[in-house]
Design an enzyme around this catalytic site. Sequence first.
Site, PDB file in Angstrom:
ATOM      1  N   ARG A  15       5.186 -15.289 -22.389  1.00 44.92           N
ATOM      2  CA  ARG A  15       6.256 -14.374 -21.968  1.00 44.92           C
ATOM      3  C   ARG A  15       6.801 -13.565 -23.135  1.00 44.92           C
ATOM      4  O   ARG A  15       7.235 -12.429 -22.952  1.00 44.92           O
ATOM      5  CB  ARG A  15       7.381 -15.168 -21.287  1.00 44.92           C
ATOM      6  CG  ARG A  15       7.024 -15.578 -19.871  1.00 44.92           C
ATOM      7  CD  ARG A  15       8.137 -16.306 -19.179  1.00 44.92           C
ATOM      8  NE  ARG A  15       7.855 -16.468 -17.755  1.00 44.92           N
ATOM      9  CZ  ARG A  15       8.582 -17.203 -16.925  1.00 44.92           C
ATOM     10  NH1 ARG A  15       9.643 -17.827 -17.374  1.00 44.92           N
ATOM     11  NH2 ARG A  15       8.254 -17.285 -15.650  1.00 44.92           N
TER      12      ARG A  15
ATOM     13  N   LYS B 153       5.023 -26.204  -0.234  1.00 43.29           N
ATOM     14  CA  LYS B 153       5.804 -26.054   0.994  1.00 43.29           C
ATOM     15  C   LYS B 153       5.546 -24.753   1.739  1.00 43.29           C
ATOM     16  O   LYS B 153       5.545 -23.685   1.147  1.00 43.29           O
ATOM     17  CB  LYS B 153       7.299 -26.146   0.662  1.00 43.29           C
ATOM     18  CG  LYS B 153       7.723 -27.504   0.107  1.00 43.29           C
ATOM     19  CD  LYS B 153       9.214 -27.486  -0.215  1.00 43.29           C
ATOM     20  CE  LYS B 153       9.678 -28.842  -0.734  1.00 43.29           C
ATOM     21  NZ  LYS B 153      11.116 -28.822  -1.065  1.00 43.29           N
TER      22      LYS B 153
ATOM     23  N   GLY C 215       4.088 -18.292 -11.458  1.00 42.57           N
ATOM     24  CA  GLY C 215       4.294 -19.695 -11.118  1.00 42.57           C
ATOM     25  C   GLY C 215       3.147 -20.606 -11.511  1.00 42.57           C
ATOM     26  O   GLY C 215       2.466 -20.407 -12.518  1.00 42.57           O
TER      27      GLY C 215
ATOM     28  N   GLY D  17       9.039 -16.285  -8.624  1.00 47.14           N
ATOM     29  CA  GLY D  17      10.011 -16.019  -7.569  1.00 47.14           C
ATOM     30  C   GLY D  17      10.126 -14.547  -7.241  1.00 47.14           C
ATOM     31  O   GLY D  17      10.166 -14.142  -6.081  1.00 47.14           O
TER      32      GLY D  17
END
Length: 398
Positions: A36, A204, A355, A378
């Site tokens: 990053r 999920k 992610g 996100g």
Amino acid sequence: MNKKTIKDLELNGKKVLMRLDFNVPMKNGKITDDNRIKAALPTIEYTLSKGGKVIAFSHLGKVKTEEDKSKTLKPVADKLSELLGKEVKFVPTTRGEELENAISSLNNGEILLFENTRFEDLDEKKESKNNDELGKYWASLGDVFVNDAFGTAHREHASNVGIAKNIGEGNSAIGFLIEKELKFIGSAINNPERPFIAILGGAKVSDKIGVIENLLKIADKILIGGAMRYTFLRAQGKHTGTSLVEEDKIDLAKELIKKSNGKIILPIDTVVTEEFSNDSPFFTVDDDHVTGDLMGLDIGEKSVKLFDSYIKDAKTVIWNGPMGVFEMSNFAKGTIGICESIASLKDATTIIGGGDSAAAAISLGYGDKFSHISTGGGACLEYLEGKTLPGVEAISNK
């Protein structure tokens, strides 16, 4: 895109407030992955080359207690200095006379980094709740504002939206990293070259509902792996043993399968074991044989071949979420197989949506085989859902 970019700003002699994403993994005070920081270099170097005075800042983790004050950006300043090949002055505070004096003493082409913006969350969550006074204060420290932190673009914080709203009309822009993120992900969902294949994994279904519903409108096929596939299996009336299932999302999974008209493709076999451990004996069964105490932790070889049969002809691929528990070597083959399938494509736009899938691709050695690896899981998911990103929306229009 109608937002100003850094090239639309006059930078020479200007105090350039720059929101970056330096939320890097740390262990014992050492940075374990500096990707990053490297991703921010083009925007920083361009600004310095144009004679701008860079006032850089970022968050690092969540800050809830005094103990979290160990999450200092000092190691980031040291690493950034090393990568830039020049001094990066570190100011160990988020406001006050020390910071203001350090900014006043900056010369053209110099840079400072101030402390973790989340330290402002200790009392009243001033950063995370976009406290108006804090946004105005930070805006007062500079002449122009550049947001290049895609990882927080889906959040309305004082350090992005707050500053943009208070810096003055026409004085804010996005940096090269956000511009690149919006270009790649935006073109994939707005005008994809076909066939367009979306691959979704992770734990999920609830995390990906909006993404699946939006992608059903635009993708040619959606390949579903990871633990979320077991909720879909249950929706088909199949046994899932002790695999992770969101019981309250089974009916939703049924609706999505029905609504997809064959667009959703599910795995056909699974790697199972009886314990969540890399030392537990494991074997592969077809998806209608996940019974008893068996839990699925990866997609099987037949599923990799099935998914590859769709991927091999793709011209656009977006992948978000690993196929299994890739951190355990015995359950990483599905994720490796998908990496290899995508990496072998020629003349295709291939995007990893941040992610865990980004971490998997990089750790497995496939990081340079993709057209683009998003720096914000996100934010990428919300953009794939078709949502507006507050950190971008607040930026001046051209």
